[in-house]
Design a protein around this motif. Sequence first.
Motif, PDB file in Angstrom:
ATOM      1  N   GLY A  72      75.627   5.308 -25.993  1.00  8.98           N
ATOM      2  CA  GLY A  72      76.726   5.054 -26.904  1.00  8.98           C
ATOM      3  C   GLY A  72      78.075   5.001 -26.205  1.00  8.98           C
ATOM      4  O   GLY A  72      79.102   4.801 -26.848  1.00  8.98           O
ATOM      5  N   GLU A  73      78.094   5.178 -24.913  1.00 10.19           N
ATOM      6  CA  GLU A  73      79.334   5.102 -24.134  1.00 10.19           C
ATOM      7  C   GLU A  73      79.342   3.810 -23.321  1.00 10.19           C
ATOM      8  O   GLU A  73      78.332   3.137 -23.196  1.00 10.19           O
ATOM      9  CB  GLU A  73      79.463   6.308 -23.203  1.00 10.19           C
ATOM     10  N   ALA A  74      80.502   3.494 -22.763  1.00  6.75           N
ATOM     11  CA  ALA A  74      80.653   2.228 -22.044  1.00  6.75           C
ATOM     12  C   ALA A  74      79.912   2.205 -20.715  1.00  6.75           C
ATOM     13  O   ALA A  74      79.564   1.150 -20.219  1.00  6.75           O
ATOM     14  CB  ALA A  74      82.129   1.947 -21.808  1.00  6.75           C
ATOM     15  N   GLY A  75      79.667   3.352 -20.127  1.00  6.80           N
ATOM     16  CA  GLY A  75      78.973   3.410 -18.850  1.00  6.80           C
ATOM     17  C   GLY A  75      78.748   4.844 -18.442  1.00  6.80           C
ATOM     18  O   GLY A  75      79.100   5.787 -19.149  1.00  6.80           O
ATOM     19  N   CYS A  76      78.158   5.020 -17.270  1.00  5.24           N
ATOM     20  CA  CYS A  76      77.811   6.368 -16.807  1.00  5.24           C
ATOM     21  C   CYS A  76      79.044   7.206 -16.490  1.00  5.24           C
ATOM     22  O   CYS A  76      79.022   8.422 -16.672  1.00  5.24           O
ATOM     23  CB  CYS A  76      76.896   6.280 -15.593  1.00  5.24           C
ATOM     24  N   GLN A  77      80.117   6.591 -16.034  1.00  2.16           N
ATOM     25  CA  GLN A  77      81.347   7.337 -15.759  1.00  2.16           C
ATOM     26  C   GLN A  77      81.902   7.939 -17.045  1.00  2.16           C
ATOM     27  O   GLN A  77      82.239   9.119 -17.094  1.00  2.16           O
ATOM     28  CB  GLN A  77      82.388   6.424 -15.104  1.00  2.16           C
ATOM     29  N   VAL A  78      81.976   7.150 -18.099  1.00  2.00           N
ATOM     30  CA  VAL A  78      82.497   7.637 -19.379  1.00  2.00           C
ATOM     31  C   VAL A  78      81.549   8.674 -19.972  1.00  2.00           C
ATOM     32  O   VAL A  78      81.989   9.672 -20.553  1.00  2.00           O
ATOM     33  CB  VAL A  78      82.713   6.460 -20.358  1.00  2.00           C
ATOM     34  N   PHE A  79      80.248   8.469 -19.807  1.00  2.00           N
ATOM     35  CA  PHE A  79      79.272   9.436 -20.303  1.00  2.00           C
ATOM     36  C   PHE A  79      79.403  10.758 -19.556  1.00  2.00           C
ATOM     37  O   PHE A  79      79.326  11.834 -20.154  1.00  2.00           O
ATOM     38  CB  PHE A  79      77.856   8.881 -20.180  1.00  2.00           C
ATOM     39  N   ALA A  80      79.626  10.718 -18.247  1.00  2.55           N
ATOM     40  CA  ALA A  80      79.815  11.943 -17.464  1.00  2.55           C
ATOM     41  C   ALA A  80      81.078  12.676 -17.908  1.00  2.55           C
ATOM     42  O   ALA A  80      81.084  13.909 -17.993  1.00  2.55           O
ATOM     43  CB  ALA A  80      79.883  11.611 -15.975  1.00  2.55           C
ATOM     44  N   GLU A  81      82.129  11.933 -18.216  1.00  2.67           N
ATOM     45  CA  GLU A  81      83.355  12.567 -18.716  1.00  2.67           C
ATOM     46  C   GLU A  81      83.112  13.236 -20.064  1.00  2.67           C
ATOM     47  O   GLU A  81      83.604  14.343 -20.310  1.00  2.67           O
ATOM     48  CB  GLU A  81      84.476  11.532 -18.836  1.00  2.67           C
ATOM     49  N   SER A  82      82.343  12.587 -20.928  1.00  2.62           N
ATOM     50  CA  SER A  82      82.060  13.190 -22.230  1.00  2.62           C
ATOM     51  C   SER A  82      81.101  14.374 -22.095  1.00  2.62           C
ATOM     52  O   SER A  82      81.155  15.305 -22.901  1.00  2.62           O
ATOM     53  CB  SER A  82      81.506  12.141 -23.202  1.00  2.62           C
ATOM     54  N   LEU A  83      80.239  14.371 -21.092  1.00  2.72           N
ATOM     55  CA  LEU A  83      79.394  15.539 -20.828  1.00  2.72           C
ATOM     56  C   LEU A  83      80.249  16.720 -20.374  1.00  2.72           C
ATOM     57  O   LEU A  83      80.009  17.866 -20.791  1.00  2.72           O
ATOM     58  CB  LEU A  83      78.363  15.233 -19.732  1.00  2.72           C
ATOM     59  N   ALA A  84      81.228  16.461 -19.542  1.00  4.38           N
ATOM     60  CA  ALA A  84      82.088  17.533 -19.027  1.00  4.38           C
ATOM     61  C   ALA A  84      82.925  18.153 -20.137  1.00  4.38           C
ATOM     62  O   ALA A  84      83.210  19.350 -20.103  1.00  4.38           O
ATOM     63  CB  ALA A  84      82.992  16.998 -17.920  1.00  4.38           C
ATOM     64  N   THR A  85      83.320  17.355 -21.123  1.00  4.48           N
ATOM     65  CA  THR A  85      84.123  17.885 -22.227  1.00  4.48           C
ATOM     66  C   THR A  85      83.272  18.453 -23.340  1.00  4.48           C
ATOM     67  O   THR A  85      83.792  19.066 -24.260  1.00  4.48           O
ATOM     68  CB  THR A  85      85.049  16.798 -22.804  1.00  4.48           C
ATOM     69  N   GLY A  86      81.964  18.240 -23.295  1.00  8.04           N
ATOM     70  CA  GLY A  86      81.068  18.789 -24.307  1.00  8.04           C
ATOM     71  C   GLY A  86      80.839  17.893 -25.509  1.00  8.04           C
ATOM     72  O   GLY A  86      80.259  18.325 -26.503  1.00  8.04           O
ATOM     73  N   GLU A  87      81.268  16.650 -25.449  1.00  7.18           N
ATOM     74  CA  GLU A  87      81.078  15.723 -26.568  1.00  7.18           C
ATOM     75  C   GLU A  87      79.636  15.251 -26.679  1.00  7.18           C
ATOM     76  O   GLU A  87      79.189  14.887 -27.761  1.00  7.18           O
ATOM     77  CB  GLU A  87      82.001  14.514 -26.411  1.00  7.18           C
ATOM     78  N   HIS A  88      78.921  15.202 -25.561  1.00  4.69           N
ATOM     79  CA  HIS A  88      77.531  14.740 -25.531  1.00  4.69           C
ATOM     80  C   HIS A  88      76.650  15.797 -24.882  1.00  4.69           C
ATOM     81  O   HIS A  88      77.121  16.668 -24.162  1.00  4.69           O
ATOM     82  CB  HIS A  88      77.397  13.438 -24.722  1.00  4.69           C
TER      83      HIS A  88
END
Length: 79
Positions: A53-69
Amino acid sequence: MDEILKAVMIMGGLTFCFSLLLAVANRLLHVEGDPRVEGLQELLPGANCGACGEAGCQVFAESLATGEHQASDCSVASA
């Protein structure tokens, strides 16, 4: 012939000045990234498929770090 040499020297001088300006700006305006994001991105497959659901792995990693995913939201990654 002198006009061509003068034009080449002017363009070379401008190129040097602009590259020097960019190097100084990069040094002064550099922003450190979150090391957690870099570590998480190394663990991801790097497919940039968007299945999470994110634009790519970089954005997904950022959302993992913030706890969104959750890590399980990436359907491409193995356990």
